[in-house]
Design a protein around this motif. Structure first.
Motif, short mmCIF file in Angstrom:
data_model
loop_
_atom_site.label_atom_id
_atom_site.label_comp_id
_atom_site.label_asym_id
_atom_site.label_seq_id
_atom_site.Cartn_x
_atom_site.Cartn_y
_atom_site.Cartn_z
N ALA A 40 -5.77 -2.94 -1.68
CA ALA A 40 -5.08 -1.79 -1.12
C ALA A 40 -4.49 -0.98 -2.27
N PRO A 41 -4.25 0.31 -2.05
CA PRO A 41 -3.70 1.15 -3.13
C PRO A 41 -2.39 0.57 -3.67
N GLY A 42 -2.32 0.45 -4.98
CA GLY A 42 -1.11 -0.05 -5.62
C GLY A 42 -0.93 -1.55 -5.57
N ASP A 90 -4.54 -4.78 7.17
CA ASP A 90 -5.87 -5.13 6.68
C ASP A 90 -6.55 -3.93 6.00
N THR A 91 -5.92 -2.77 6.07
CA THR A 91 -6.49 -1.58 5.46
C THR A 91 -6.62 -1.77 3.95
N ALA A 92 -7.83 -1.59 3.44
CA ALA A 92 -8.10 -1.80 2.01
C ALA A 92 -9.56 -1.49 1.73
N MET A 93 -9.88 -1.45 0.44
CA MET A 93 -11.27 -1.46 0.02
C MET A 93 -11.70 -2.92 -0.05
N TYR A 94 -12.82 -3.23 0.56
CA TYR A 94 -13.31 -4.59 0.60
C TYR A 94 -14.51 -4.74 -0.33
#
Length: 125
Positions: A40-42, A90-94
């Protein structure tokens, strides 16, 4: 050399489901451990689910146990991540990753040799 391409990301509402796919090509016989990570960002990249191919049960982060399932289709050289009961956190780059050896701690990013470009998952409340 192994190439990994993720797909299946998208935007869903909380409680929804997505299935991520990771297609492997190249010298896939060298893949012993494979895993799914997210970032996730950061935040640091964290292990979500992993498997030592042909050797034991899969590994899951506590935050996804009971909701996510990792699986593989050897005939298609594809790794999957079924994600149910998705939450906004759960929001993120996978990312999909592959290692040339069996890893003792496959949820840790260190030890993986190949990485995909990632697929974005966004969960709204």
């Amino acid at each position: 050399q192994v190439q990994l391409v993720e797909s299946g990301g998208g935007s869903v509402q909380a409680g929804g489901s997505l299935r991520l796919s990771c297609a492997a090509s190249g010298y896939t016989y060298s893949s012993y451990s494979m895993g799914w990570f997210r970032q996730a960002p950061g935040k640091e990249r964290e292990g979500v689910a992993a498997i030592n191919i042909g050797a034991g049960s899969p590994f899951y982060a506590d935050s996804v146990k009971g909701r996510f399932t990792i699986s593989q289709d050897n005939a298609k050289n594809t790794l999957y991540l079924q994600m149910n009961s998705l939450k906004p956190e759960d929001t993120a780059m996978y990312y999909c990753a592959s290692a040339r050896t069996w890893l003792s701690s496959p949820l840790f990013r260190y030890g993986y040799n190949y990485w995909g470009q990632g697929t974005q998952v966004t969960v709204s409340s």
